[in-house]
Design an enzyme around this catalytic site. Structure first.
Site, PDB file in Angstrom:
ATOM      1  CB  CYS A  36      -0.923   0.001   1.218  1.00  0.00           C
ATOM      2  SG  CYS A  36      -2.014   1.438   1.303  1.00  0.00           S
ATOM      3  CB  CYS A  64      -2.196   4.561   6.729  1.00  0.00           C
ATOM      4  SG  CYS A  64      -3.844   4.041   7.219  1.00  0.00           S
ATOM      5  CB  CYS A  94      -1.089  -1.520   7.986  1.00  0.00           C
ATOM      6  SG  CYS A  94      -2.568  -2.092   7.129  1.00  0.00           S
ATOM      7  CB  CYS A 113      -7.875   0.501   2.023  1.00  0.00           C
ATOM      8  SG  CYS A 113      -7.772  -0.224   3.690  1.00  0.00           S
ATOM      9  CD  GLN A 137     -14.646 -11.855  17.228  1.00  0.00           C
ATOM     10  OE1 GLN A 137     -13.505 -11.463  16.989  1.00  0.00           O
ATOM     11  NE2 GLN A 137     -15.102 -11.973  18.473  1.00  0.00           N
ATOM     12  CG  PHE A 171     -17.900 -10.227  28.898  1.00  0.00           C
ATOM     13  CD1 PHE A 171     -18.000  -8.907  29.309  1.00  0.00           C
ATOM     14  CD2 PHE A 171     -17.311 -11.141  29.761  1.00  0.00           C
ATOM     15  CE1 PHE A 171     -17.525  -8.510  30.559  1.00  0.00           C
ATOM     16  CE2 PHE A 171     -16.828 -10.761  31.007  1.00  0.00           C
ATOM     17  CZ  PHE A 171     -16.936  -9.435  31.407  1.00  0.00           C
ATOM     18  CG  ASP A 213     -15.260 -12.478  23.142  1.00  0.00           C
ATOM     19  OD1 ASP A 213     -14.139 -11.971  23.287  1.00  0.00           O
ATOM     20  OD2 ASP A 213     -15.940 -12.355  22.104  1.00  0.00           O
ATOM     21  CB  CYS A 241      -9.183  -8.522  21.529  1.00  0.00           C
ATOM     22  SG  CYS A 241      -9.958  -7.443  22.748  1.00  0.00           S
TER      23      CYS A 241
END
Length: 394
Positions: free
Chosen positions: A50, A56, A59, A130, A233, A260, A324, A350
């Site tokens: 990219c 940006c 990423c 993108c 997700q 959750f 979760d 996460c």
């Protein structure tokens, strides 16, 4: 060059690290670094696809090949565990392909500039391409520029894009368009781009301006009403990997708790009877409605698990637990799990750090980590997700 100038790993923020501890931005394992900082690309160093990388903030790791990205994910999880004196079997990460991200928040200015924020800045990268967004989401960037110019907002906007069953769901935070011209522009935009829904929120809750059909997201084969900007997700592939891991942990357990629970990503994919607890009122009401219409044995409770976690006595009623939590983890619930007699747990996280903190409490209470399945949903990002199998130590 000496061995000390070879990149041996990638640190948590994405910079390469040499054998002697030197941190080098945008270096990959196997790269060689000269004394003046020049990088000689190694076998795991790719040319970023990219034009916006690395400016940006969407990423951080486009210079890594998939093998190096997988190792980065494993190292993040292993490091989080080691900080608490833990270790476990960490399976090979499942990576989502490019251009599969089905939800994202972009930022926009009245000038029409729209995109992700610059890394460590509030400036906006005006997206010309993108490689992470699903094509359906990126296709809206240019039309949104034109719409925002017509609406003339007085402040920066946040644009939430979600790929629903009926198409793209758009929620714009920071403006509430008024007047006939704005209404006509919004309707024309929604029709031309075949949106599932378009809503605006100036701080008092979303107001829907376009929704020809009720918007849903299919979870576990069940269409679930989708409130604006709901958590999902990040990719369908990532969701499938996490659901598969959770199902393998739960097995055919007849009574399961899903804590959750959100919209029901796991609750609707599990066999048997499921108790689902969630603090978000709109999410749990959507799950309740979907379960009722599909006649799924999912019993919902609107419950803040931070203020009122399930007690050990309540947890003991279930043959397996799914949890979760948000990035902060679930310290209070982990303490109750440590004191419970529940035999099996699927912990979806996460955040490797809060996961390891919670699991340490549970291990001290007699649990063991059977294995961890990492998932890389946020392509070329330092963001790490996982599903872990825990069971009572014999």
């Amino acid at each position: 060059m000496t061995e000390a100038s070879t990149i041996v790993r990638v640190a948590a923020r994405g910079e390469g690290v040499t054998a002697d501890g030197r941190h080098v931005p945008f270096a990959a394992p196997g790269d060689r670094v000269s004394e003046n900082g020049a990088i000689e690309a190694g076998p795991h160093h790719l040319v970023p696809p990219c034009r916006h990388f690395p400016q940006c903030g969407g990423c951080q790791l486009q210079h890594l090949d998939d093998a190096a990205w997988r190792q980065f994910i494993v190292d993040r999880i292993a490091g989080g565990l080691a900080a608490h004196g833990l270790s476990a079997e960490i399976r090979s990460p499942v990576l989502s392909p490019p251009r599969t991200r089905r939800r994202a928040t972009l930022h926009a200015e009245s000038s029409g500039r729209i995109g992700f924020a610059v890394e460590k800045s509030h400036a906006i990268v005006d997206l010309a391409e993108c490689h992470v967004l699903a094509p359906e989401l990126f296709a809206l960037v240019a039309p949104l520029r034109r719409l925002i110019h017509k609406l003339r907002p007085k402040r920066r906007l946040d644009i939430h894009l979600t790929l629903a069953d009926q198409g793209v769901d758009v929620l714009i935070n920071g403006v509430m368009p008024e007047g006939l011209a704005a209404a006509e522009a919004i309707t024309a935009f929604a029709e031309a781009n075949r949106l599932a829904r378009m809503a605006f929120d100036e701080g008092y809750g979303p107001e829907t301006r376009w929704e020809p059909d009720a918007v849903t997201i299919t979870l576990g084969g069940v269409p679930v009403p989708l409130p604006p900007a709901s958590f999902l997700q990040a990719t369908s592939e990532g969701e499938a990997a996490l659901v598969e891991a959770v199902r393998s942990i739960v097995g055919d357990t007849p009574v399961v708790a899903d804590l959750f629970a959100g919209l029901g990503t796991f609750a609707l994919a599990l066999p048997g009877r499921v108790y689902a607890a969630e603090a978000g009122r709109e999410a749990i009401m959507a799950l309740k409605a979907a379960a009722g219409r599909s006649q799924r044995a999912v019993f919902t409770e609107h419950r803040d698990l931070y203020r009122r976690p399930l007690t050990p006595a309540e947890l003991d009623r279930f043959g397996a637990i799914v949890i979760d939590p948000p990035r902060a983890g679930a310290k209070e619930q982990a303490q109750a799990l440590a004191a419970s007699r529940a035999p099996r747990l699927a912990y979806v996280s996460c955040n490797p750090s809060s996961f390891a903190r919670d699991v340490k409490v549970m291990v001290d209470g007699g649990w063991r980590i059977d294995w961890i399945q990492p998932v890389g949903q946020f392509r070329w990002s330092t963001h790490v997700e996982l599903a872990a199998s825990l069971s009572r130590a014999s």
